[in-house]
Design an enzyme around this catalytic site. Structure first.
Site, PDB file in Angstrom:
ATOM      1  N   ASP B 142       0.565  -1.273   0.277  1.00 12.35           N
ATOM      2  CA  ASP B 142       0.382  -0.099  -0.157  1.00 12.35           C
ATOM      3  C   ASP B 142       1.059   0.954  -0.375  1.00 12.35           C
ATOM      4  O   ASP B 142       1.547   1.529   1.222  1.00 12.35           O
ATOM      5  CB  ASP B 142      -0.710   0.132   1.268  1.00 12.35           C
ATOM      6  CG  ASP B 142      -2.086  -1.143   1.516  1.00 12.35           C
ATOM      7  OD1 ASP B 142      -2.513  -2.069   0.536  1.00 12.35           O
ATOM      8  OD2 ASP B 142      -3.163  -0.891   1.657  1.00 12.35           O
ATOM      9  N   LYS B 205      -6.697   3.296  -3.851  1.00 17.95           N
ATOM     10  CA  LYS B 205      -7.359   3.253  -2.032  1.00 17.95           C
ATOM     11  C   LYS B 205      -7.505   4.175  -1.724  1.00 17.95           C
ATOM     12  O   LYS B 205      -6.744   6.000  -1.614  1.00 17.95           O
ATOM     13  CB  LYS B 205      -6.724   2.632  -1.430  1.00 17.95           C
ATOM     14  CG  LYS B 205      -6.278   2.643   0.034  1.00 17.95           C
ATOM     15  CD  LYS B 205      -5.355   1.730   0.587  1.00 17.95           C
ATOM     16  CE  LYS B 205      -5.407   1.645   2.438  1.00 17.95           C
ATOM     17  NZ  LYS B 205      -4.396   1.322   3.593  1.00 17.95           N
ATOM     18  N   LYS B 241     -10.215   0.050  -2.715  1.00 16.55           N
ATOM     19  CA  LYS B 241     -10.049  -0.377  -1.063  1.00 16.55           C
ATOM     20  C   LYS B 241     -10.274   0.827  -0.877  1.00 16.55           C
ATOM     21  O   LYS B 241      -9.800   2.232  -0.510  1.00 16.55           O
ATOM     22  CB  LYS B 241      -8.890   0.183  -0.652  1.00 16.55           C
ATOM     23  CG  LYS B 241      -8.961  -0.861   0.935  1.00 16.55           C
ATOM     24  CD  LYS B 241      -7.207  -1.074   1.313  1.00 16.55           C
ATOM     25  CE  LYS B 241      -7.266  -1.244   2.525  1.00 16.55           C
ATOM     26  NZ  LYS B 241      -5.802  -1.765   3.010  1.00 16.55           N
TER      27      LYS B 241
END
Lengths: 288, 305
Positions: B142, B205, B241
């Site tokens: 991430d 995300k 996400k």
């Protein structure tokens, strides 16, 4: 303005959850009648989801309330009593409507309710001395027992004695540091909402007392089965409902109070406080 | 697509603008869907399987990570029918610990990297951070984008950083954190989404969880529209996400409705939609238990983390 005078200003009765006055999530209400059968008001009819929200509010308020000093809790209950005294006329009128008693008798009942609150407020910093102890043990230890609140307690208020009965079941639960969810008298819920207005303006942190109006039989079993409720007072349940609730309450080993018929004007004793207390015992080595 | 500032700017600023009121309204309307009984039971299990169980605190210890990994594999020890979560998300230095605890379980190890959460460090450090996390056993990375560069208009720098980190990540899945709470406008969210996808992101995300507001339904809606349009334009599918601020089952189900109605059913899969959360899992388990037993569940009966 018409010639006949003012229009009546009707009060909307709502629930008391987390220090706020929400309507029932279900949008339902039910008709409340006086003892003579006259229409008094529409009260909110709480659903199981309102009960669930009330438990969340009570749980949220628990650390702050149980962590407050007993002295502070006592002062707040005294304050509640002062505020009740200020609304005496309104309470008397509501008790007359609900119970059909004379104004004189209703006045006595309201006075008794205020006195009951003052009596319990005085216990806030004394119950520890009565319930706690320094225990003699066969070893080099200080052994101390202290009483601690059980947690979130569901209270089914008695159907009769709408104010005195209500105060007599709520005050002993909260004075020791518990928070509670109260199912108000189904028959006469209006004094309980007025009491909620008193509580909301008297330094009591939001969520310590949450009051639901509605059908007792619909709400009590959900509270009895709720895994996040630590105790339940079944004073206002009829025998069948009380049995169902006791079975539900067994699931997470709740403290259950199922008293015999109570005379609300008599000396209340300590049972209602001690039922919802846990004893914590600490062993501390001597000389360290 | 060439990655000079001018061409990126021409493309990203040529994207249609976002109707702010419309996006808020659409997300709010979809949030009112009532999902009950069997549909709710299915949604809860789907949401559990989409959770990236996350701990990103300075106080994280190997013990806490191991406990969380155990919970990821068997969220409710008393109920074997509960699905395992999608991944565990930790800081790079705890990846090895998580990887050993999760080996063979099917739960992925995700690691934040590139100077999380601010991303205020040099590209060398970012790529090294990424490479070390992958070497330690991370399946997913991430990364955070350089919001400062993005807001200053240096789009090529953001693009090239993502490309470089993607390269450093190798086979690991790359999730690009846009940190929408710092992007100021919905138009910027759409532009950043496209920029990340063009640079090769496998997932986009919403947020780090360290900035408020974190994930919100309208922002997620815009990102879901972006991945849908990106697939239509290029044929490549990118995941989304939502992370931060999703704490209740009700919220989680709202996001699932949003995914279904915006991107489509293809995205209703842990491979393409994730929810980054820590406290959400307990609420999902409590709701699941409520549906199974018929009585309201209490937090005392579940682990704290």
């Amino acid at each position: 303005m018409s010639e006949t005078g003012r229009l009546a200003v009707r009060k909307t009765y709502k629930l008391f959850v987390g220090g706020a006055f929400p309507r029932s999530e279900s949008g339902r209400s039910y008709v409340v009648s006086s003892s003579k059968g006259d229409f008094l008001a529409n009260a909110a009819r709480a659903s199981r989801k309102d009960a669930r929200d009330a438990v969340v509010a009570a749980r949220k308020a628990f650390p702050g309330w149980s962590g407050a000093t007993p002295y502070n809790r006592g002062q707040i209950l005294y304050r509640v009593a002062e505020m009740m005294e200020g609304r005496r006329a309104q309470f008397v009128a509501e008790v007359v409507d609900a119970d059909g008693v004379s104004a004189r008798k209703a006045g006595e009942l309201v006075d008794a309710a205020v006195d009951r609150l003052v009596w319990y407020a005085g216990w806030s910093d004394k119950i520890g001395a009565i319930q706690g102890a320094a225990n003699p043990v066969a070893g080099p230890y200080f052994n101390l027992s202290t009483a601690e609140p059980t947690g979130v307690v569901a209270v089914v208020a008695p159907p009769f004695g709408p104010l005195l009965g209500l105060v007599s079941v709520v005050a002993p639960v909260i004075v020791t540091g518990n928070t509670c969810v109260v199912v108000a008298s189904e028959r006469a819920p209006l004094p309980s909402i007025t009491l909620a207005e008193v509580l909301a303006t008297s330094d009591l942190p939001g969520g310590v007392v949450n009051i639901l109006t509605g059908h007792t039989g619909e709400l009590a079993p959900w509270l009895a089965g709720h895994m996040d409720v630590n105790g339940i007072d079944l004073t206002g349940c009829d025998p069948d409902l009380a049995r169902t609730c006791e079975q539900e309450a067994a699931e997470n080993l709740k403290r259950v109070l199922r008293p015999a018929k109570t005379d609300w004007l008599a000396d209340p004793g300590l049972d209602r406080m001690t039922t919802f207390l846990e004893t914590k015992t600490v062993w501390h080595p001597v000389g360290i | 697509m060439a990655s000079s500032n001018a061409t990126l700017r021409a493309f990203l600023y040529g994207l249609p603008g976002v109707d702010r009121v419309g996006a808020d309204q659409r997300a709010a309307t979809l949030g009112t869907r009532s999902i009950k009984t069997t549909a709710k039971a299915e949604a809860i299990d789907l949401a559990i399987s989409m959770v990236d169980l996350t701990t990103l605190e300075g106080a994280d210890t190997p013990g806490k990570v191991r406990a969380m990994c155990a919970k990821a594999v068997r969220p409710d020890p008393g109920e074997p029918s509960v699905p395992r979560v999608a991944a565990v998300c930790v800081y790079p230095d705890l990846v090895a610990c998580a990887a050993s605890a999760l080996s063979g379980s099917g739960v992925k190890v995700a690691s934040v990297a590139t100077g999380f959460p601010s991303g205020r460090t040099s590209l060398e450090v970012k790529t090294a951070d990424t490479a070390l996390a992958v070497a330690a056993g991370a399946d997913e990375i991430d990364m955070v984008i350089d919001r400062g560069a993005f807001l200053a208009g240096d789009l090529a720098r953001v693009f090239e950083e993502i490309v470089a980190v993607k390269q450093a990540a190798g086979d690991a899945h790359l999730k690009v954190i846009l940190e929408t709470g710092e992007l100021a406008t919905y138009d910027n969210v759409r532009r950043a989404s496209w920029l990340a996808m063009l640079a090769g992101a496998d997932f986009i995300k919403t947020s780090t969880g360290k900035v408020s507001p974190a994930a919100t339904p309208p922002v997620t809606l815009i990102m879901l529209e972006a991945v849908r349009d990106f697939r239509a334009a290029t044929g490549r599918m990118v995941g989304v996400k939502a992370a931060g601020g999703i704490r209740t089952t009700k919220d989680a189900i709202k996001y699932l409705v949003l995914v279904n109605e915006t991107a489509g059913e293809d995205w209703l899969d842990p491979a393409w939609f994730r929810i980054g959360a820590s406290s959400l899992l307990n609420d999902l388990l409590m709701q699941r238990q409520k549906m199974a037993t018929g009585r309201y569940a209490g937090p005392d009966y579940f682990t704290l983390d």
